[in-house]
Design an enzyme around this catalytic site. Structure first.
Site, PDB file in Angstrom:
ATOM      1  N   GLN A  31      -6.269 -44.585  -7.313  1.00 62.96           N
ATOM      2  CA  GLN A  31      -5.654 -45.890  -7.042  1.00 62.96           C
ATOM      3  C   GLN A  31      -4.229 -45.711  -6.526  1.00 62.96           C
ATOM      4  OE1 GLN A  31      -6.814 -48.954 -10.169  1.00 62.96           O
ATOM      5  NE2 GLN A  31      -6.667 -47.057 -11.355  1.00 62.96           N
ATOM      6  N   CYS A  60      -1.243 -55.924  -8.596  1.00 62.50           N
ATOM      7  CA  CYS A  60      -0.026 -55.867  -9.406  1.00 62.50           C
ATOM      8  C   CYS A  60       0.889 -57.052  -9.098  1.00 62.50           C
ATOM      9  CB  CYS A  60       0.724 -54.563  -9.137  1.00 62.50           C
ATOM     10  SG  CYS A  60       2.204 -54.386 -10.153  1.00 62.50           S
TER      11      CYS A  60
END
Length: 96
Positions: A31, A60
């Site tokens: 990731q 995020c």
């Protein structure tokens, strides 16, 4: 399994510091927090032998992600996301 989220620039400066794996981790998805197609391709090439897929962080919500133009804030830049996906898809030799 998934790796921890890795900032692409920091990862490329010291890949072994940011990612250690074993065969027991497979299948493994790396990731990345990234907003640049060429940078993502470099990251994908670096992890190609150690993982089965790469993931772009689009979730995020932290202020650091806003400042860095990654995470959930990339959803405001769909052309950038498409460019990154196409770059990895079209890379030669093929990437995970």
């Amino acid at each position: 399994a998934y790796t921890p989220m890795m900032h692409a620039s920091a990862f490329l400066s010291a890949p072994h510091k940011h990612m250690s794996t074993s065969d027991a981790d497979r299948p493994l998805v790396a990731q990345f927090a990234v907003n640049d197609a060429a940078l993502l391709v470099k990251c994908a090439r670096t992890v190609a032998e150690r993982c089965d897929a790469v993931d772009i962080n689009l979730g995020c919500p932290q202020s650091v992600a806003r400042k860095g133009r990654y995470g959930a804030f990339l959803l405001d830049e769909p052309d950038t996301v498409v460019q990154m996906i196409r770059a990895v898809r079209d890379a030669r030799p093929p990437l995970p």
